[in-house]
Design a protein around this motif. Structure first.
Motif, PDB file in Angstrom:
ATOM      1  N   GLY A  16     -23.040   1.759   2.309  1.00 45.91           N
ATOM      2  CA  GLY A  16     -22.760   3.008   1.637  1.00 45.91           C
ATOM      3  C   GLY A  16     -22.001   2.952   0.254  1.00 45.91           C
ATOM      4  N   VAL A  17     -21.268   3.863   0.017  1.00 41.38           N
ATOM      5  CA  VAL A  17     -20.376   3.911  -1.038  1.00 41.38           C
ATOM      6  C   VAL A  17     -18.802   3.630  -0.558  1.00 41.38           C
ATOM      7  N   TYR A  18     -18.220   3.055  -1.584  1.00 40.61           N
ATOM      8  CA  TYR A  18     -16.690   2.650  -1.630  1.00 40.61           C
ATOM      9  C   TYR A  18     -15.880   3.797  -1.011  1.00 40.61           C
ATOM     10  N   GLY A  19     -14.800   3.775  -0.285  1.00 43.84           N
ATOM     11  CA  GLY A  19     -14.030   4.625   0.299  1.00 43.84           C
ATOM     12  C   GLY A  19     -14.439   5.849   0.968  1.00 43.84           C
ATOM     13  N   ASP A  20     -15.795   5.766   1.371  1.00 45.88           N
ATOM     14  CA  ASP A  20     -16.059   7.206   2.279  1.00 45.88           C
ATOM     15  C   ASP A  20     -16.894   6.570   3.421  1.00 45.88           C
ATOM     16  N   LEU A  21     -16.173   6.074   4.372  1.00 45.60           N
ATOM     17  CA  LEU A  21     -16.933   5.620   5.537  1.00 45.60           C
ATOM     18  C   LEU A  21     -17.482   6.548   6.328  1.00 45.60           C
ATOM     19  N   VAL A  22     -16.766   7.738   6.484  1.00 46.32           N
ATOM     20  CA  VAL A  22     -17.447   8.752   7.395  1.00 46.32           C
ATOM     21  C   VAL A  22     -18.432   9.474   6.516  1.00 46.32           C
ATOM     22  N   GLY A  23     -18.287   9.545   5.371  1.00 45.91           N
ATOM     23  CA  GLY A  23     -19.419  10.208   4.432  1.00 45.91           C
ATOM     24  C   GLY A  23     -20.803   9.359   4.635  1.00 45.91           C
ATOM     25  N   ASN A  24     -20.345   7.996   4.602  1.00 43.97           N
ATOM     26  CA  ASN A  24     -21.683   6.944   4.454  1.00 43.97           C
ATOM     27  C   ASN A  24     -22.550   7.329   6.050  1.00 43.97           C
ATOM     28  N   LEU A  25     -21.698   7.575   6.871  1.00 41.40           N
ATOM     29  CA  LEU A  25     -22.370   7.866   8.128  1.00 41.40           C
ATOM     30  C   LEU A  25     -23.118   9.186   8.244  1.00 41.40           C
ATOM     31  N   GLU A  26     -22.426  10.062   7.732  1.00 42.34           N
ATOM     32  CA  GLU A  26     -22.855  11.373   7.725  1.00 42.34           C
ATOM     33  C   GLU A  26     -24.114  11.596   6.935  1.00 42.34           C
ATOM     34  N   ARG A  27     -24.322  10.698   5.650  1.00 48.20           N
ATOM     35  CA  ARG A  27     -25.378  10.903   4.724  1.00 48.20           C
ATOM     36  C   ARG A  27     -26.379  10.139   5.164  1.00 48.20           C
ATOM     37  N   LEU A  28     -26.250   9.331   6.273  1.00 50.11           N
ATOM     38  CA  LEU A  28     -27.341   8.546   6.926  1.00 50.11           C
ATOM     39  C   LEU A  28     -28.086   9.319   7.937  1.00 50.11           C
ATOM     40  N   GLN A  29     -29.461   9.516   7.785  1.00 45.54           N
ATOM     41  CA  GLN A  29     -30.232  10.427   8.863  1.00 45.54           C
ATOM     42  C   GLN A  29     -30.528   9.510   9.914  1.00 45.54           C
ATOM     43  N   PRO A  30     -30.145   9.754  11.293  1.00 44.76           N
ATOM     44  CA  PRO A  30     -30.651   8.784  12.408  1.00 44.76           C
ATOM     45  C   PRO A  30     -32.263   9.102  12.607  1.00 44.76           C
ATOM     46  N   ALA A  31     -32.852  10.160  12.173  1.00 39.62           N
ATOM     47  CA  ALA A  31     -34.375  10.433  12.471  1.00 39.62           C
ATOM     48  C   ALA A  31     -35.293   9.901  11.427  1.00 39.62           C
ATOM     49  N   ALA A  32     -34.375   9.459  10.101  1.00 36.17           N
ATOM     50  CA  ALA A  32     -35.219   9.036   9.067  1.00 36.17           C
ATOM     51  C   ALA A  32     -35.018   7.740   8.856  1.00 36.17           C
ATOM     52  N   THR A  33     -34.387   6.741   9.738  1.00 35.96           N
ATOM     53  CA  THR A  33     -34.238   5.391   9.683  1.00 35.96           C
ATOM     54  C   THR A  33     -34.932   4.637  10.535  1.00 35.96           C
ATOM     55  N   ARG A  34     -35.270   3.387  10.422  1.00 35.58           N
ATOM     56  CA  ARG A  34     -35.857   2.335  11.073  1.00 35.58           C
ATOM     57  C   ARG A  34     -34.930   1.277  11.110  1.00 35.58           C
ATOM     58  N   LEU A  35     -33.834   1.558  11.406  1.00 38.38           N
ATOM     59  CA  LEU A  35     -32.754   0.498  11.441  1.00 38.38           C
ATOM     60  C   LEU A  35     -32.724  -0.411  12.729  1.00 38.38           C
TER      61      LEU A  35
ATOM     62  N   ARG B 171     -23.795  10.508  16.521  1.00 36.44           N
ATOM     63  CA  ARG B 171     -25.026  11.000  16.033  1.00 36.44           C
ATOM     64  C   ARG B 171     -26.033   9.994  16.562  1.00 36.44           C
ATOM     65  N   PHE B 172     -25.802   8.771  16.356  1.00 40.93           N
ATOM     66  CA  PHE B 172     -26.805   7.715  16.266  1.00 40.93           C
ATOM     67  C   PHE B 172     -27.108   7.133  17.679  1.00 40.93           C
ATOM     68  N   CYS B 173     -26.279   7.614  18.572  1.00 44.49           N
ATOM     69  CA  CYS B 173     -26.546   7.009  19.988  1.00 44.49           C
ATOM     70  C   CYS B 173     -27.980   7.397  20.404  1.00 44.49           C
ATOM     71  N   GLY B 174     -28.594   6.579  21.220  1.00 47.50           N
ATOM     72  CA  GLY B 174     -30.058   6.834  21.530  1.00 47.50           C
ATOM     73  C   GLY B 174     -31.148   6.616  20.264  1.00 47.50           C
ATOM     74  N   THR B 175     -30.771   6.381  18.930  1.00 46.97           N
ATOM     75  CA  THR B 175     -31.639   6.012  18.192  1.00 46.97           C
ATOM     76  C   THR B 175     -31.593   4.653  17.488  1.00 46.97           C
TER      77      THR B 175
ATOM     78  N   PHE C 267     -27.615  -1.447   8.822  1.00 44.94           N
ATOM     79  CA  PHE C 267     -26.829  -0.703   7.838  1.00 44.94           C
ATOM     80  C   PHE C 267     -25.323  -1.088   8.325  1.00 44.94           C
ATOM     81  N   LEU C 268     -24.626  -1.543   7.294  1.00 43.43           N
ATOM     82  CA  LEU C 268     -23.212  -1.945   7.519  1.00 43.43           C
ATOM     83  C   LEU C 268     -22.368  -0.877   6.911  1.00 43.43           C
ATOM     84  N   ALA C 269     -22.025  -0.005   7.784  1.00 43.18           N
ATOM     85  CA  ALA C 269     -20.987   1.078   7.174  1.00 43.18           C
ATOM     86  C   ALA C 269     -19.581   0.879   7.119  1.00 43.18           C
ATOM     87  N   CYS C 270     -18.748   0.980   6.115  1.00 39.90           N
ATOM     88  CA  CYS C 270     -17.517   0.607   5.910  1.00 39.90           C
ATOM     89  C   CYS C 270     -16.886   1.309   4.826  1.00 39.90           C
TER      90      CYS C 270
END
Lengths: 86, 583
Positions: B56-75, B124-128, B24-27
């Motif tokens: 994610g979406v343009y102009g919302d780096l923090v939101g892109n991270l907040e919308r991503l669920q650590p438990a639901a991803t297999r990144l 939030r993603f540390c350890g996942t 996941f490229l968050a920017c």
């Protein structure tokens, strides 16, 4: 000839499903994958490949292979004549 | 890399159904060409995996991270690319929020708030999932009142806040920050910002900068394992002069003798040794003289840091072969340094996988480059306990190895008197890098040869019922550190072991039996299932199972408590159990 083959290569990298013949006929109207993202990528590839900086005002006209080729021919010839001036 | 090349790399799509590496490229900007370059560089690093990059979406780096669920991803990795405008839109040029002098204190305040939210979003993603971060790389717009040649204190405060954020994030295990110094070297500051692309398409990077940044991000995602050992020559390398001719007092490594780079080299090797890198000597020399020279009080690299010493008049490649045997590591994990191009060529011919380097005598710039190259080869994020005791345990193994090869009856006596202790740790610590290293590097005592990427490892340990068991060993001869790692699943009715590796330094101490006893005692199952697979190199493990089963092992091995109790040899270790983390 060289310009043609280099430009075809640029188009092929952005539209990998097109044949060379299809590329030479390509335009924003005939290629479904020619969206705004593809257009930005194509311009960036062409700028880097030919070492030019496309004027923002010209971007709207560069909507087909033939338009791009004409534009490049004009720009590259211009550059050569500029270089030949002392 | 040119954009055309990157697109060509990505055109060679791998077939569907194969392994996928999802990043996941968050920017906060339009990711377009950075996404292409990142995918291409990752594809070159992982040629057998299909690279998928989501954004994610343009102009919302923090939101892109907040919308991503650590438990639901297999990144496989999370890649966060921060620019100034993500910390306050007024630090970019696409928003017209005001650059009045009176606005600047508010920009600073806003930056602090945004950076806090961003840190929380990332942590939030540390350890996942492994996380790679690029801190702002673009120039700050000219919004300060000072001329360009002078830094305004507001600008310094901005930079201080960002540096502080990076330092705070980098303290988390599993977070890797792209080196700004390396980026400065590879991507000139004035050629990074593409104003036209930023205004027209929201992509702020020049293509060259995007490619360079993507390459560094890909390298941090790849996280290549460092080399483990360095073999050095002495004359003309560790010191200036020829020991046999100049004598012990005639060799030098200080500024006065124009031998300062040899002093720096010693200091550098001492630094590597202190970080757990093995350092050995291969020198054509007189052994007694070398011992005297290495004992000089002004040596910056202490004699104790060097093991083993191969000092004789034979071939260098033979010395290297013996050193590799003592260290028990492969040539691809080792660097060889010698001032003689002929010796370097001879060793390289014998060990093509080894990085063989000619020491650049009298070329100061080349020496600087050598130090940087070595640091890159041996670079790591942290120094583990195993790093700090590695040399000592290799010395111990070398010293008592012969005793352990003796007959079974005498081995029993030996083990009884060894005062051995094993400390077990049961849990699911995804950041235990030594455990991952053991399972990925060990061949001989390895259950099935399965290797894990960092993200696979984290994913496995986050599965319900999964556990990680590690064993630290020590006896009266010294500590061996973490020597075994075992991963498995307890689903309530079955105990399945999916991975098990033990360092060959720990062989013949019956640690493997004690591990099984521990599993039976703690989990209280009547039977343990091992996902065993025969490999070309796991003979010691095959032998271990064969002794317990009294026949060659099948593809899945089942060992009962009763069978184990009847067939296991006497065990003399003192056993300790550390905290269990949610297993």
């Amino acid at each position: 000839m060289e310009l043609d083959s280099r430009l075809v290569r640029c188009f092929a990298s952005v539209f990998p499903d097109l044949t060379t013949e299809q590329i030479k006929q390509a335009s924003g109207k005939t290629v479904p994958t020619w969206d705004s993202l593809a257009a930005v990528t194509l311009i960036a590839v062409v700028e880097q490949e030919f070492g030019i900086d496309v004027n923002p005002l010209d971007l709207g006209d560069l909507n087909s292979y033939s338009a791009m080729k004409d534009y490049l021919r004009h720009r590259l010839n211009g550059r050569m004549s500029e270089r030949s001036n002392p | 890399m040119k954009l055309l090349t990157a697109l060509d790399v990505l055109k060679q799509r791998l077939p569907e159904g194969g392994p996928v590496r999802e990043v996941f490229l968050a920017c906060g900007f339009t990711p377009i060409h950075l996404q292409t370059f990142l995918a291409a560089h990752l594809q070159l690093y992982f040629p057998t995996e299909r690279i998928e990059i989501t954004t994610g979406v343009y102009g919302d780096l923090v939101g892109n991270l907040e919308r991503l669920q650590p438990a639901a991803t297999r990144l496989s990795a999370l890649c966060v690319v921060i620019e100034w405008s993500d910390l306050d839109p007024r630090l970019g040029i696409r928003n017209l929020g005001g650059w009045d002098v009176s606005d600047i204190p508010d920009v600073l305040e806003s930056l602090h708030q945004h950076s806090q939210r961003l840190c929380q979003g990332i942590e939030r993603f540390c350890g996942t999932v492994p996380i790679s971060i690029s801190m702002p790389t673009l120039p700050i717009p000219p919004l300060f009142i000072s001329p360009l040649h002078q830094q305004h204190h507001h600008e310094l405060q901005l930079r201080e806040a960002v540096a502080s954020m990076a330092a705070s994030l980098s303290r988390n295990q599993g977070i890797r920050i792209v080196s700004s110094q390396r980026l400065d070297e590879l991507s000139p500051a004035l050629q990074r910002f593409d104003v036209k692309a930023e205004i027209l398409s929201g992509f702020p990077y020049s293509l060259d900068h995007a490619s360079t940044l993507a390459e560094l991000l890909a390298a941090t995602i790849r996280n290549a394992p460092p080399r483990k050992g360095l073999i050095t020559d002495l004359d003309g390398t560790l010191w200036s002069g020829i020991l046999g001719e100049a004598g012990v007092d005639g060799i030098c490594w200080e500024m006065d003798g124009r031998a300062h780079i040899h002093g720096l080299y010693q200091q550098f090797l001492a630094s590597l040794a202190s970080a757990g890198v093995l350092i050995a000597v291969a020198s054509r020399n007189d052994e007694a003289l070398v011992e005297q020279a290495l004992s000089r009080k002004d040596m910056l690299l202490k004699r104790d840091s060097l093991f083993p010493l191969e000092v004789h008049w034979g071939l260098k490649s033979e010395s290297v072969r013996r050193i590799l045997r003592t260290w028990n590591i492969g040539p691809d994990a080792v660097v060889f340094v010698d001032d003689s191009p002929m010796e370097v060529a001879e060793v390289h011919e014998a060990f093509p996988e080894m990085d063989c380097i000619v020491f650049p005598n009298n070329n100061y710039q080349a020496f600087w480059d050598l130090m940087r190259r070595l640091r890159n080869s041996f670079g790591k994020s942290t120094v583990s306990i195993e790093d700090s005791i590695r040399l000592q345990s290799i010395r111990t193994v070398a010293a008592i190895g012969q005793s352990l090869q003796d007959a079974e009856g005498r081995a029993d006596e030996f083990l009884k008197n060894a005062e051995a202790s094993i400390v077990f740790s049961l849990g699911r610590d995804v950041h235990d890098s030594r455990a991952l290293e053991l399972i990925n590097k060990t061949n001989q005592f390895n259950l099935n040869g399965k290797r894990f990427s960092e993200s696979d490892w984290i994913g496995y340990l986050n599965e319900p019922g999964a556990f990680l068991l590690t064993a630290n060993y020590e006896d009266k001869y010294g500590p061996l550190g973490k020597v075994s790692v075992l991963i498995g699943r307890d689903n309530g009715s079955l105990l399945t072991v999916d991975g098990w590796a033990m360092s060959c330094r720990a062989f013949s101490r019956r640690i493997e039996y004690q591990i099984l006893r521990y599993l039976f005692d703690v989990f209280r199952f009547e039977e343990i299932i091992f996902e065993y697979r025969k490999t070309d190199r796991n003979g010691p493990l095959q032998g271990f199972f064969a002794r317990l089963l009294q026949r060659p092992p099948d593809s899945v091995v089942r060992i009962s408590n009763r069978c184990f109790s009847q067939r296991a040899p006497s065990l003399y270790h003192r056993v300790e159990d550390t905290l269990r983390h949610g297993a």
